[in-house]
Design a protein around this motif. Sequence first.
Motif, PDB file in Angstrom:
ATOM      1  N   GLY A   1     -11.806   9.680   2.918  1.00  0.00           N
ATOM      2  CA  GLY A   1     -11.907   8.840   1.781  1.00  0.00           C
ATOM      3  C   GLY A   1     -13.702   8.462   1.817  1.00  0.00           C
ATOM      4  O   GLY A   1     -14.115   8.082   0.746  1.00  0.00           O
ATOM      5  N   CYS A   2     -14.051   8.470   3.253  1.00  0.00           N
ATOM      6  CA  CYS A   2     -15.604   8.101   3.521  1.00  0.00           C
ATOM      7  C   CYS A   2     -16.375   9.042   3.177  1.00  0.00           C
ATOM      8  O   CYS A   2     -17.824   8.913   3.208  1.00  0.00           O
ATOM      9  N   SER A   3     -15.997  10.456   2.975  1.00  0.00           N
ATOM     10  CA  SER A   3     -16.980  11.541   2.617  1.00  0.00           C
ATOM     11  C   SER A   3     -16.977  12.170   1.229  1.00  0.00           C
ATOM     12  O   SER A   3     -17.516  12.912   1.127  1.00  0.00           O
ATOM     13  N   ALA A   4     -15.876  11.771   0.479  1.00  0.00           N
ATOM     14  CA  ALA A   4     -15.631  11.947  -0.914  1.00  0.00           C
ATOM     15  C   ALA A   4     -16.894  11.971  -1.658  1.00  0.00           C
ATOM     16  O   ALA A   4     -17.367  10.593  -1.680  1.00  0.00           O
ATOM     17  N   PRO A   5     -17.629  12.581  -2.299  1.00  0.00           N
ATOM     18  CA  PRO A   5     -18.726  12.376  -3.220  1.00  0.00           C
ATOM     19  C   PRO A   5     -18.322  11.447  -4.413  1.00  0.00           C
ATOM     20  O   PRO A   5     -17.338  11.784  -4.978  1.00  0.00           O
ATOM     21  N   PRO A   6     -19.103  10.647  -4.750  1.00  0.00           N
ATOM     22  CA  PRO A   6     -18.939   9.798  -6.048  1.00  0.00           C
ATOM     23  C   PRO A   6     -19.306  10.592  -7.206  1.00  0.00           C
ATOM     24  O   PRO A   6     -20.048  11.256  -7.145  1.00  0.00           O
TER      25      PRO A   6
ATOM     26  N   SER B   1      -9.769   6.149  -2.905  1.00  0.00           N
ATOM     27  CA  SER B   1      -9.246   5.308  -3.760  1.00  0.00           C
ATOM     28  C   SER B   1      -7.793   5.038  -3.500  1.00  0.00           C
ATOM     29  O   SER B   1      -6.829   5.448  -4.165  1.00  0.00           O
ATOM     30  N   VAL B   2      -7.532   4.175  -2.595  1.00  0.00           N
ATOM     31  CA  VAL B   2      -6.196   3.884  -2.223  1.00  0.00           C
ATOM     32  C   VAL B   2      -5.959   2.527  -2.602  1.00  0.00           C
ATOM     33  O   VAL B   2      -6.493   1.441  -2.208  1.00  0.00           O
ATOM     34  N   PRO B   3      -4.933   2.398  -3.591  1.00  0.00           N
ATOM     35  CA  PRO B   3      -4.800   1.030  -4.165  1.00  0.00           C
ATOM     36  C   PRO B   3      -4.009   0.098  -3.176  1.00  0.00           C
ATOM     37  O   PRO B   3      -3.169   0.365  -2.441  1.00  0.00           O
TER      38      PRO B   3
ATOM     39  N   VAL C   1       0.884  -1.092  -0.021  1.00  0.00           N
ATOM     40  CA  VAL C   1       0.050   0.086  -0.187  1.00  0.00           C
ATOM     41  C   VAL C   1       0.881   1.173  -0.197  1.00  0.00           C
ATOM     42  O   VAL C   1       1.740   1.190   0.700  1.00  0.00           O
ATOM     43  N   PRO C   2       0.550   2.435  -0.808  1.00  0.00           N
ATOM     44  CA  PRO C   2       1.494   3.596  -0.700  1.00  0.00           C
ATOM     45  C   PRO C   2       1.226   3.959   0.759  1.00  0.00           C
ATOM     46  O   PRO C   2       0.153   4.312   1.350  1.00  0.00           O
ATOM     47  N   LEU C   3       2.461   4.715   1.197  1.00  0.00           N
ATOM     48  CA  LEU C   3       2.507   5.279   2.415  1.00  0.00           C
ATOM     49  C   LEU C   3       1.315   6.556   2.553  1.00  0.00           C
ATOM     50  O   LEU C   3       0.659   6.727   3.486  1.00  0.00           O
ATOM     51  N   ARG C   4       1.487   7.315   1.342  1.00  0.00           N
ATOM     52  CA  ARG C   4       0.676   8.546   1.224  1.00  0.00           C
ATOM     53  C   ARG C   4       0.002   8.534  -0.261  1.00  0.00           C
ATOM     54  O   ARG C   4       0.722   8.652  -1.137  1.00  0.00           O
TER      55      ARG C   4
ATOM     56  N   THR D   1      -7.056  -4.302  -5.255  1.00  0.00           N
ATOM     57  CA  THR D   1      -8.203  -3.693  -5.111  1.00  0.00           C
ATOM     58  C   THR D   1      -7.980  -2.247  -4.685  1.00  0.00           C
ATOM     59  O   THR D   1      -6.926  -1.727  -4.518  1.00  0.00           O
ATOM     60  N   ARG D   2      -9.107  -1.434  -4.436  1.00  0.00           N
ATOM     61  CA  ARG D   2      -9.052   0.170  -3.949  1.00  0.00           C
ATOM     62  C   ARG D   2      -9.832   0.199  -2.922  1.00  0.00           C
ATOM     63  O   ARG D   2     -11.027  -0.309  -2.725  1.00  0.00           O
TER      64      ARG D   2
END
Length: 301
Positions: free
Chosen positions: A175-180, A94-96, A85-88, A142-143
Amino acid sequence: MTPRHAAPKPVDTDRRQRLAQGLAFGAMGWAGLTGLAGPAQAAVGGLPTNVGHGDSSPQWESLRERLFGGQPIAAGAASQVQLVVPLRAAYGASVPVRIVSKLAPGDARRVRRMTLLVDKNPSPVAATLTLGEALGPANFETRLRVDEYSHIRVVHQLDDGSLHMDSRYVKVSGGCSAPPNRESPHLIGKTLLRLPEGLHRDAGGTAVDLTVLHPNDTGFELNQVTVMYIPPHFVRSIQVRLGGRPVFDADMDFSVSENPSWRFQLAVPGEGRVGRLSADIEDSKELRTRGELDLDQAGVA
């Protein structure tokens, strides 16, 4: 109203210094750190994130007790799974994530169950996968959504009952509040299957990309027009089969990103017909859809 003859306020030199430090930090940016080895170091500018990738957290201790009881979990060099996983990450929604099985080719054991967690998310158990006989090596991509600085963890359960874990500390938030993306609501549930490298009839497996077009609403996103929270609506389960044989069953939550995607590997027979690959999807509003791909028409790479 302040009279014109009022004495000027004293200059807050400490505040000016703090602002100058913040501007200097912003100019330097976040590039160049991936967090794939060693402990997570304090960020440039002094952010309080001196947390090791293998450290525990109160959230993890609670989850561990609830999910695995007192069963020992191998970690570090003894673990048979690696999490990349990337540190930042560039975007918290959308974290790979890449999961790699470390079982040696001659090891007769198989991964039977995989649990993917984000310690500090509102719904920390992102996905639980039960792996079937038609799956190749237990490697997945996944992301995920990450709501605040947190550990991401993966736990593999092998068929001998042993548990193996790897974890990474990720510096990203929101990440959980970003609008899709809501431009194509008529496509919600459409499921796409493709072979990015063609069909491979060997022990290495055939790579498959599975994508479900779905907003995966968390319930924490704000509609910018109505200024009301968007109700939760997310993919709850995926069942993947190859010619009727189980590949994997995934129980999921909204911690998986918008348009949930999984890359995995199939165990394809060395000769003869392969059959159809299917993915049955169900979401939290009981919408059911299916995607299919005839592998015998895909061609051998």
